[in-house]
Motif scaffolding. Structure first.
Motif, PDB file in Angstrom:
ATOM      1  N   UNK A 120      86.725  -7.913  97.149  1.00 43.14           N
ATOM      2  CA  UNK A 120      87.186  -9.294  97.266  1.00 43.14           C
ATOM      3  C   UNK A 120      87.444  -9.656  98.709  1.00 43.14           C
ATOM      4  N   UNK A 121      87.419 -10.939  98.998  1.00 41.33           N
ATOM      5  CA  UNK A 121      87.952 -11.459 100.245  1.00 41.33           C
ATOM      6  C   UNK A 121      89.362 -11.989  99.974  1.00 41.33           C
ATOM      7  N   UNK A 122      90.165 -12.141 101.026  1.00 40.22           N
ATOM      8  CA  UNK A 122      91.524 -12.637 100.843  1.00 40.22           C
ATOM      9  C   UNK A 122      92.450 -11.562 100.321  1.00 40.22           C
ATOM     10  N   UNK A 123      93.637 -11.978  99.943  1.00 38.30           N
ATOM     11  CA  UNK A 123      94.696 -11.034  99.564  1.00 38.30           C
ATOM     12  C   UNK A 123      94.754 -10.744  98.071  1.00 38.30           C
ATOM     13  N   UNK A 124      93.855 -11.350  97.284  1.00 37.41           N
ATOM     14  CA  UNK A 124      93.885 -11.174  95.831  1.00 37.41           C
ATOM     15  C   UNK A 124      92.505 -10.796  95.315  1.00 37.41           C
ATOM     16  N   UNK A 125      92.435  -9.703  94.595  1.00 36.73           N
ATOM     17  CA  UNK A 125      91.177  -9.302  93.958  1.00 36.73           C
ATOM     18  C   UNK A 125      90.746 -10.379  92.977  1.00 36.73           C
ATOM     19  N   UNK A 126      91.640 -10.742  92.064  1.00 34.69           N
ATOM     20  CA  UNK A 126      91.423 -11.897  91.181  1.00 34.69           C
ATOM     21  C   UNK A 126      92.742 -12.263  90.521  1.00 34.69           C
ATOM     22  N   UNK A 127      93.019 -13.572  90.490  1.00 30.71           N
ATOM     23  CA  UNK A 127      94.249 -14.072  89.876  1.00 30.71           C
ATOM     24  C   UNK A 127      94.092 -14.308  88.380  1.00 30.71           C
ATOM     25  N   UNK A 128      92.952 -13.925  87.812  1.00 30.45           N
ATOM     26  CA  UNK A 128      92.719 -14.160  86.387  1.00 30.45           C
ATOM     27  C   UNK A 128      91.900 -15.411  86.179  1.00 30.45           C
ATOM     28  N   UNK A 129      91.916 -15.924  84.963  1.00 28.10           N
ATOM     29  CA  UNK A 129      91.108 -17.097  84.636  1.00 28.10           C
ATOM     30  C   UNK A 129      91.525 -18.306  85.460  1.00 28.10           C
ATOM     31  N   UNK A 130      90.548 -19.059  85.908  1.00 26.99           N
ATOM     32  CA  UNK A 130      90.806 -20.319  86.605  1.00 26.99           C
ATOM     33  C   UNK A 130      91.215 -21.352  85.551  1.00 26.99           C
ATOM     34  N   UNK A 131      92.466 -21.757  85.572  1.00 30.49           N
ATOM     35  CA  UNK A 131      92.969 -22.651  84.531  1.00 30.49           C
ATOM     36  C   UNK A 131      92.401 -24.056  84.650  1.00 30.49           C
ATOM     37  N   UNK A 132      91.850 -24.408  85.815  1.00 27.35           N
ATOM     38  CA  UNK A 132      91.244 -25.734  85.988  1.00 27.35           C
ATOM     39  C   UNK A 132      89.772 -25.745  85.590  1.00 27.35           C
ATOM     40  N   UNK A 133      89.113 -24.606  85.709  1.00 24.72           N
ATOM     41  CA  UNK A 133      87.689 -24.504  85.368  1.00 24.72           C
ATOM     42  C   UNK A 133      87.420 -23.145  84.746  1.00 24.72           C
ATOM     43  N   UNK A 134      88.010 -22.892  83.569  1.00 24.48           N
ATOM     44  CA  UNK A 134      87.893 -21.548  82.998  1.00 24.48           C
ATOM     45  C   UNK A 134      86.484 -21.278  82.475  1.00 24.48           C
ATOM     46  N   UNK A 135      86.066 -20.029  82.517  1.00 23.89           N
ATOM     47  CA  UNK A 135      84.795 -19.682  81.881  1.00 23.89           C
ATOM     48  C   UNK A 135      84.949 -19.705  80.374  1.00 23.89           C
ATOM     49  N   UNK A 136      83.862 -19.928  79.671  1.00 16.76           N
ATOM     50  CA  UNK A 136      83.900 -19.781  78.213  1.00 16.76           C
ATOM     51  C   UNK A 136      84.233 -18.332  77.886  1.00 16.76           C
ATOM     52  N   UNK A 137      85.016 -18.094  76.826  1.00 19.17           N
ATOM     53  CA  UNK A 137      85.316 -16.697  76.474  1.00 19.17           C
ATOM     54  C   UNK A 137      84.060 -15.859  76.305  1.00 19.17           C
ATOM     55  N   UNK A 138      82.993 -16.457  75.766  1.00 21.39           N
ATOM     56  CA  UNK A 138      81.742 -15.722  75.583  1.00 21.39           C
ATOM     57  C   UNK A 138      81.149 -15.280  76.918  1.00 21.39           C
ATOM     58  N   UNK A 139      81.302 -16.138  77.947  1.00 26.09           N
ATOM     59  CA  UNK A 139      80.770 -15.795  79.268  1.00 26.09           C
ATOM     60  C   UNK A 139      81.542 -14.631  79.878  1.00 26.09           C
ATOM     61  N   UNK A 140      82.867 -14.620  79.695  1.00 31.42           N
ATOM     62  CA  UNK A 140      83.662 -13.519  80.223  1.00 31.42           C
ATOM     63  C   UNK A 140      83.341 -12.222  79.489  1.00 31.42           C
ATOM     64  N   UNK A 141      83.188 -12.291  78.182  1.00 26.72           N
ATOM     65  CA  UNK A 141      82.779 -11.111  77.418  1.00 26.72           C
ATOM     66  C   UNK A 141      81.444 -10.588  77.934  1.00 26.72           C
ATOM     67  N   UNK A 142      80.511 -11.511  78.162  1.00 24.91           N
ATOM     68  CA  UNK A 142      79.201 -11.103  78.657  1.00 24.91           C
ATOM     69  C   UNK A 142      79.276 -10.428  80.014  1.00 24.91           C
ATOM     70  N   UNK A 143      80.123 -10.947  80.899  1.00 25.59           N
ATOM     71  CA  UNK A 143      80.265 -10.340  82.221  1.00 25.59           C
ATOM     72  C   UNK A 143      80.863  -8.938  82.120  1.00 25.59           C
ATOM     73  N   UNK A 144      81.916  -8.787  81.326  1.00 30.51           N
ATOM     74  CA  UNK A 144      82.542  -7.478  81.179  1.00 30.51           C
ATOM     75  C   UNK A 144      81.552  -6.466  80.605  1.00 30.51           C
ATOM     76  N   UNK A 145      80.796  -6.891  79.606  1.00 28.96           N
ATOM     77  CA  UNK A 145      79.806  -5.978  79.005  1.00 28.96           C
ATOM     78  C   UNK A 145      78.709  -5.642  80.018  1.00 28.96           C
ATOM     79  N   UNK A 146      78.319  -6.606  80.825  1.00 26.75           N
ATOM     80  CA  UNK A 146      77.288  -6.368  81.826  1.00 26.75           C
ATOM     81  C   UNK A 146      77.710  -5.271  82.803  1.00 26.75           C
ATOM     82  N   UNK A 147      78.976  -5.284  83.219  1.00 30.55           N
ATOM     83  CA  UNK A 147      79.477  -4.236  84.111  1.00 30.55           C
ATOM     84  C   UNK A 147      79.455  -2.882  83.406  1.00 30.55           C
ATOM     85  N   UNK A 148      79.924  -2.864  82.170  1.00 33.03           N
ATOM     86  CA  UNK A 148      79.963  -1.607  81.412  1.00 33.03           C
ATOM     87  C   UNK A 148      78.560  -1.058  81.190  1.00 33.03           C
ATOM     88  N   UNK A 149      77.604  -1.920  80.925  1.00 34.99           N
ATOM     89  CA  UNK A 149      76.240  -1.494  80.615  1.00 34.99           C
ATOM     90  C   UNK A 149      75.354  -1.298  81.846  1.00 34.99           C
TER      91      UNK A 149
END
Length: 247
Positions: free
Chosen positions: A57-86
């Motif tokens: 990451x850049x800055x002082x935070x790896x990730x603050x979690x979901x962006x509450x103003x522009x959140x990803x669809x839950x399906x998109x987050x699931x897909x990203x997590x699975x993509x890393x695992x696979x």
């Protein structure tokens, strides 16, 4: 008008570094950031010159979690997590800052994770009226159950030593790059086929959890985020005030 890339990329001796590069939002997982990271990971998977991936990451935070103003669809987050695992190449998280909520799901999806001693962590979902549903797909297989119950239910901040003890981190140290470099040296000495097949052994049970639970957890996450309580909790968070249930 051009848009600044959300993922900074660099390669050194076969290791591709992908840096979440939205420091103004503390690298919150917006729909756009999730999409950009998914694209970068797909490039790494297809590139025979990539032996391993470092996610940082850049800055002082790896990730603050979901962006509450522009959140990803839950399906998109699931897909990203699975993509890393696979991904058929090891993914190593490098944290030199703070990790909150959904960012911990990203961290736990990685095969290895190292952090600076001063990094802090928290599952803050419960404090805004939701639950760490989707990220449990990667977090629960990694973490000590008793410790995880404490951190899930209280939303309290914990340090890198506790993250190592509970299994969320592989190692931590005052100089995160000094901790990281021996890991990368080991990966560079390993055959690509050996890495890919060994990773498949290590992630088999995690992928079983995706197959079994992803649809239910995705639906639960969507229901919770759409609830009146969660809307109040998110509004309070964005307005920097306490939600009404705080005693």
């Amino acid at each position: 008008m051009t848009t600044a890339p959300l993922i900074a990329r660099a390669r050194v001796r076969g290791v591709e570094t992908l840096a979440l590069d939205s420091p103004g939002s503390r690298n919150a997982l917006s729909a756009a950031l999730v999409d950009a990271l998914a694209g970068a990971l797909a490039d790494c998977a297809a590139d025979s010159g990539v032996r391993a991936v470092v996610l940082t990451h850049t800055g002082t935070t790896f990730s603050a979690g979901a962006d509450l103003r522009d959140p990803p669809a839950p399906e998109a987050l699931v897909g990203l997590l699975r993509q890393i695992v696979e991904l058929p190449k090891p993914v190593v998280a490098r944290v030199a800052g703070h990790v909150r909520a959904g960012g911990l799901g990203l961290l736990a999806a990685c095969d290895l994770a190292v952090a600076a001693t001063e990094s802090t962590f928290a599952f803050t979902e419960v404090r805004i009226g939701v639950a760490p549903a989707v990220i449990s797909l990667t977090v629960v297989p990694r973490a000590d159950p008793r410790a995880l119950a404490r951190h899930y239910l209280t939303g309290s901040r914990f340090d890198a030593a506790e993250a190592v003890r509970t299994g969320l981190l592989t190692a931590a140290g005052d100089d995160v790059d000094a901790v990281l470099e021996p890991v990368l040296d080991g990966l560079r000495k390993s055959a690509p086929q050996g890495l890919a097949e060994t990773k498949r052994l290590l992630t088999a049970r995690v992928l079983e959890a995706f197959d079994r639970d992803a649809a239910d957890l995705t639906a639960r996450s969507a229901r919770l985020f759409a609830s009146p309580r969660a809307r109040e909790g998110m509004t309070a968070f964005l307005e920097r005030r306490e939600p009404p249930w705080v005693l």
